[in-house]
Enzyme design. Structure first.
Site, PDB file in Angstrom:
ATOM      1  N   PRO A  86       0.810  -1.222   0.000  1.00  0.00           N
ATOM      2  CA  PRO A  86       0.000   0.000   0.000  1.00  0.00           C
ATOM      3  C   PRO A  86       0.843   1.273   0.000  1.00  0.00           C
ATOM      4  CG  PRO A  86      -0.279  -1.207   2.068  1.00  0.00           C
ATOM      5  CD  PRO A  86       0.581  -2.038   1.195  1.00  0.00           C
ATOM      6  N   ASP A 165     -10.352   2.930 -24.744  1.00  0.00           N
ATOM      7  CA  ASP A 165     -10.702   2.756 -23.340  1.00  0.00           C
ATOM      8  C   ASP A 165     -10.417   4.014 -22.531  1.00  0.00           C
ATOM      9  OD1 ASP A 165     -11.575   0.192 -23.492  1.00  0.00           O
ATOM     10  OD2 ASP A 165      -9.735  -0.725 -22.723  1.00  0.00           O
TER      11      ASP A 165
HETATM   12  C1  LIG Z   1      -2.416  -6.023   5.758  1.00  0.00           C
HETATM   13  S1  LIG Z   1      -1.394  -5.515   4.429  1.00  0.00           S
HETATM   14  C2  LIG Z   1      -0.040  -4.757   5.299  1.00  0.00           C
HETATM   15  C3  LIG Z   1      -0.188  -3.274   5.418  1.00  0.00           C
HETATM   16  C4  LIG Z   1       0.996  -2.598   6.130  1.00  0.00           C
HETATM   17  N1  LIG Z   1       0.958  -2.877   7.545  1.00  0.00           N
HETATM   18  C5  LIG Z   1       0.971  -1.087   5.916  1.00  0.00           C
HETATM   19  O1  LIG Z   1       0.325  -0.403   6.703  1.00  0.00           O
HETATM   20  O2  LIG Z   1       1.542  -0.617   4.926  1.00  0.00           O
HETATM   21  C6  LIG Z   1      -0.737  -7.048   3.883  1.00  0.00           C
HETATM   22  C7  LIG Z   1      -0.278  -7.082   2.442  1.00  0.00           C
HETATM   23  O3  LIG Z   1      -1.355  -6.825   1.580  1.00  0.00           O
HETATM   24  C8  LIG Z   1      -0.885  -6.233   0.373  1.00  0.00           C
HETATM   25  N2  LIG Z   1      -1.619  -4.984   0.174  1.00  0.00           N
HETATM   26  C9  LIG Z   1      -2.466  -4.400   1.043  1.00  0.00           C
HETATM   27  N3  LIG Z   1      -2.990  -3.295   0.544  1.00  0.00           N
HETATM   28  C10 LIG Z   1      -2.495  -3.150  -0.701  1.00  0.00           C
HETATM   29  C11 LIG Z   1      -2.659  -2.174  -1.711  1.00  0.00           C
HETATM   30  N4  LIG Z   1      -3.445  -1.121  -1.560  1.00  0.00           N
HETATM   31  N5  LIG Z   1      -1.990  -2.355  -2.873  1.00  0.00           N
HETATM   32  C12 LIG Z   1      -1.166  -3.415  -3.052  1.00  0.00           C
HETATM   33  N6  LIG Z   1      -0.967  -4.363  -2.115  1.00  0.00           N
HETATM   34  C13 LIG Z   1      -1.622  -4.235  -0.950  1.00  0.00           C
HETATM   35  C14 LIG Z   1       0.609  -6.034   0.522  1.00  0.00           C
HETATM   36  O4  LIG Z   1       1.260  -7.089  -0.131  1.00  0.00           O
HETATM   37  C15 LIG Z   1       0.771  -6.067   2.035  1.00  0.00           C
HETATM   38  O5  LIG Z   1       2.057  -6.480   2.406  1.00  0.00           O
END
Ligand SMILES: C[S@@+](CC[C@H](N)C(=O)[O-])C[C@H]1O[C@@H](n2cnc3c(N)ncnc32)[C@H](O)[C@@H]1O
Length: 221
Positions: A86, A165
């Site tokens: 994220p 698109d």
């Molecule tokens: C619960 S999330 C961890 C979030 C982290 N503690 C933070 O606050 O940045 C677990 C995993 O989900 C994926 N993930 C969650 N949100 C995402 C997003 N918006 N885009 C891409 N991957 C995401 C990532 O691989 C991340 O390591």
């Protein structure tokens, strides 16, 4: 193109990679999908891939060894290695276009609270699919796969062309209508029935601009 997914939940991909255009791209031999469960690379007795964070705090952290060892085994040169995160760069159409020309893409899907920071040394890109937090990177990697694969030449036919698109032209796409001409009192705009291609093009361009101005004025700036 070869797309590799390092994930703890390969079963999540079954429906998505085996349906519609993603399946068609695979059947045509244009794309190959390679699912790797990096739990198989755990060196712990109970196949653990996470551990408590140094310094304390909530949540578990993905250990470096399973991810590094899975990457060692992959043996791909010059791949784009994408960490789903994220905190990464926001995914968009331009990024999808850029990635659609690659030979090898590796997605590293996180889970739990986060990654051991050393995993970041393996990657070429960190990408987010939006300002919200998912449970894991799997859905993000599938979203990206869908947006990328449909842009590879010959994956979709000329009739299904993506050139008009939304975002490809920098604008949102114009409205569409099909039969019947009138439905529940709602009529198809006359211009679309006129057969005048120049007028139809102008109408579409105007509608496209109007829609973009109303919904996404930021795209016009
Ligand atoms: C619960 S999330 C961890 C979030 C982290 N503690 C933070 O606050 O940045 C677990 C995993 O989900 C994926 N993930 C969650 N949100 C995402 C997003 N918006 N885009 C891409 N991957 C995401 C990532 O691989 C991340 O390591």
């Amino acid at each position: 193109m070869n797309i590799h997914y390092l994930t703890l939940f390969p079963e999540m991909y079954d429906g998505v990679l085996n349906s519609s255009i993603l399946k068609r791209a695979k059947d045509k031999g244009i794309v190959d999908y390679n699912l790797i469960n990096f739990r198989d690379y755990s060196n712990s007795k109970h196949n653990k891939v996470d551990d408590y964070p140094y310094g304390g705090g909530a949540g578990m952290v993905l250990k470096p060894e399973p991810v590094f060892e899975a990457m060692d085994d992959l043996e791909v040169d010059n791949a784009r290695v994408i960490l789903l995160c994220p905190q990464g760069a926001p995914f968009n159409q331009k990024m999808a276009e850029d990635l659609s020309t690659e030979e090898d893409i590796v997605f590293i899907c996180g889970h739990y609270e986060g990654y051991d920071e050393r995993i970041r040394t393996l990657v070429t890109d960190e990408v987010s699919i939006g300002d919200y937090v998912l449970t894991g990177g799997e859905l993000a990697s599938m979203t990206m796969t869908d947006a990328i694969v449909r842009l590879i030449p010959d994956v979709i036919s000329k009739q299904e062309s993506h050139e008009q698109d939304s975002f490809s032209t920098g604008l949102l796409e114009h409205p569409h209508y099909t039969r019947p001409r009138e439905y529940r009192g709602m009529k198809v705009p006359e211009v679309l029935l006129s057969g005048d291609h120049k007028k139809i093009e102008e109408w579409r361009r105007d509608e496209s601009l109007k829609r973009t101005r109303e919904r996404r004025p930021d795209l016009l700036e």
